[in-house]
Design a protein around this motif. Sequence first.
Motif, PDB file in Angstrom:
ATOM      1  N   ILE A 136      -5.211 -26.112   2.611  1.00  0.00           N
ATOM      2  CA  ILE A 136      -5.283 -27.205   3.205  1.00  0.00           C
ATOM      3  C   ILE A 136      -3.936 -27.859   3.094  1.00  0.00           C
ATOM      4  O   ILE A 136      -3.354 -28.403   3.785  1.00  0.00           O
ATOM      5  CB  ILE A 136      -6.435 -28.051   2.780  1.00  0.00           C
ATOM      6  CG1 ILE A 136      -7.634 -27.612   3.461  1.00  0.00           C
ATOM      7  CG2 ILE A 136      -6.095 -29.500   3.378  1.00  0.00           C
ATOM      8  CD1 ILE A 136      -8.922 -28.406   2.938  1.00  0.00           C
ATOM      9  N   TYR A 137      -3.578 -27.789   1.712  1.00  0.00           N
ATOM     10  CA  TYR A 137      -2.156 -28.544   1.284  1.00  0.00           C
ATOM     11  C   TYR A 137      -0.981 -27.829   2.022  1.00  0.00           C
ATOM     12  O   TYR A 137      -0.043 -28.409   2.769  1.00  0.00           O
ATOM     13  CB  TYR A 137      -1.967 -28.402  -0.007  1.00  0.00           C
ATOM     14  CG  TYR A 137      -2.693 -29.621  -1.023  1.00  0.00           C
ATOM     15  CD1 TYR A 137      -3.148 -30.726  -0.310  1.00  0.00           C
ATOM     16  CD2 TYR A 137      -3.202 -29.252  -2.045  1.00  0.00           C
ATOM     17  CE1 TYR A 137      -3.877 -31.558  -1.024  1.00  0.00           C
ATOM     18  CE2 TYR A 137      -3.902 -29.893  -2.898  1.00  0.00           C
ATOM     19  CZ  TYR A 137      -4.273 -31.252  -2.585  1.00  0.00           C
ATOM     20  OH  TYR A 137      -5.039 -32.107  -2.996  1.00  0.00           O
ATOM     21  N   ILE A 191       2.346 -28.982   8.989  1.00  0.00           N
ATOM     22  CA  ILE A 191       2.316 -30.199   9.929  1.00  0.00           C
ATOM     23  C   ILE A 191       3.235 -31.311   9.828  1.00  0.00           C
ATOM     24  O   ILE A 191       4.047 -31.712  10.774  1.00  0.00           O
ATOM     25  CB  ILE A 191       0.601 -30.545  10.375  1.00  0.00           C
ATOM     26  CG1 ILE A 191      -0.142 -29.506  10.572  1.00  0.00           C
ATOM     27  CG2 ILE A 191       0.709 -31.782  11.231  1.00  0.00           C
ATOM     28  CD1 ILE A 191      -1.514 -29.516  10.655  1.00  0.00           C
ATOM     29  N   ILE A 192       3.306 -31.642   8.733  1.00  0.00           N
ATOM     30  CA  ILE A 192       4.308 -32.770   8.397  1.00  0.00           C
ATOM     31  C   ILE A 192       5.599 -32.565   8.510  1.00  0.00           C
ATOM     32  O   ILE A 192       6.529 -33.177   9.214  1.00  0.00           O
ATOM     33  CB  ILE A 192       3.927 -33.441   6.992  1.00  0.00           C
ATOM     34  CG1 ILE A 192       2.550 -34.087   6.960  1.00  0.00           C
ATOM     35  CG2 ILE A 192       4.779 -34.490   6.542  1.00  0.00           C
ATOM     36  CD1 ILE A 192       1.959 -34.594   5.653  1.00  0.00           C
ATOM     37  N   GLN A 218      -8.310 -25.707  -1.149  1.00  0.00           N
ATOM     38  CA  GLN A 218      -7.424 -26.854  -1.422  1.00  0.00           C
ATOM     39  C   GLN A 218      -5.915 -26.479  -1.030  1.00  0.00           C
ATOM     40  O   GLN A 218      -5.267 -27.216  -0.319  1.00  0.00           O
ATOM     41  CB  GLN A 218      -7.580 -27.462  -3.005  1.00  0.00           C
ATOM     42  CG  GLN A 218      -8.692 -28.394  -3.285  1.00  0.00           C
ATOM     43  CD  GLN A 218      -8.830 -29.137  -4.259  1.00  0.00           C
ATOM     44  OE1 GLN A 218      -8.138 -28.336  -5.339  1.00  0.00           O
ATOM     45  NE2 GLN A 218      -9.462 -30.004  -4.634  1.00  0.00           N
ATOM     46  N   VAL A 224      -1.183 -26.137   4.998  1.00  0.00           N
ATOM     47  CA  VAL A 224      -1.168 -26.500   6.506  1.00  0.00           C
ATOM     48  C   VAL A 224      -0.828 -28.019   6.752  1.00  0.00           C
ATOM     49  O   VAL A 224      -0.133 -28.279   7.561  1.00  0.00           O
ATOM     50  CB  VAL A 224      -2.863 -26.387   6.951  1.00  0.00           C
ATOM     51  CG1 VAL A 224      -2.970 -26.722   8.250  1.00  0.00           C
ATOM     52  CG2 VAL A 224      -3.215 -24.835   6.911  1.00  0.00           C
ATOM     53  N   LEU A 225      -1.379 -28.960   5.717  1.00  0.00           N
ATOM     54  CA  LEU A 225      -0.845 -30.277   6.020  1.00  0.00           C
ATOM     55  C   LEU A 225       0.563 -30.329   5.847  1.00  0.00           C
ATOM     56  O   LEU A 225       1.622 -30.989   6.526  1.00  0.00           O
ATOM     57  CB  LEU A 225      -1.420 -31.273   4.756  1.00  0.00           C
ATOM     58  CG  LEU A 225      -2.968 -31.429   5.286  1.00  0.00           C
ATOM     59  CD1 LEU A 225      -3.608 -32.327   4.075  1.00  0.00           C
ATOM     60  CD2 LEU A 225      -2.833 -32.399   6.478  1.00  0.00           C
ATOM     61  N   ALA A 226       1.423 -29.608   4.764  1.00  0.00           N
ATOM     62  CA  ALA A 226       2.728 -29.553   4.693  1.00  0.00           C
ATOM     63  C   ALA A 226       3.562 -29.048   6.174  1.00  0.00           C
ATOM     64  O   ALA A 226       4.465 -29.496   6.133  1.00  0.00           O
ATOM     65  CB  ALA A 226       3.195 -28.822   3.503  1.00  0.00           C
TER      66      ALA A 226
END
Length: 73
Positions: free
Chosen positions: A10-11, A17-18, A7, A13-15
Motif C-alpha cells: 500500500i505504501y 501515485i503521489i 502495508q 502504491v501510494l508513493a
Amino acid sequence: MDIKLWQAIIYIVLALIIGAAAGFFIARAWFKNYLKKNPPVNERMIREMMRQMGRTPSEKQVRQVMSSMNQVK
C-alpha cells in the motif's frame, strides 16, 4: 507477517501515485516557465527574420511561412 507485506504494498502504491501527481505539476510549471522565456514563433518574428536577411516580406509571404510552420507541428 502478512499484514506488514500488505502495508508495504500500500505504501509503495501510494508513493507512486503521489510521485506521479507531483511530477505532473512540476513538469507543467517548468513547461509554462519555458514557454514564457522562449515563446513560440509568431508573425512579428518571421517579419523581423526576413528583414534581417535583407528582404521586405509581403503579408502573403508571412502567412505562407506561418502556415507551413503550423503544418510541420
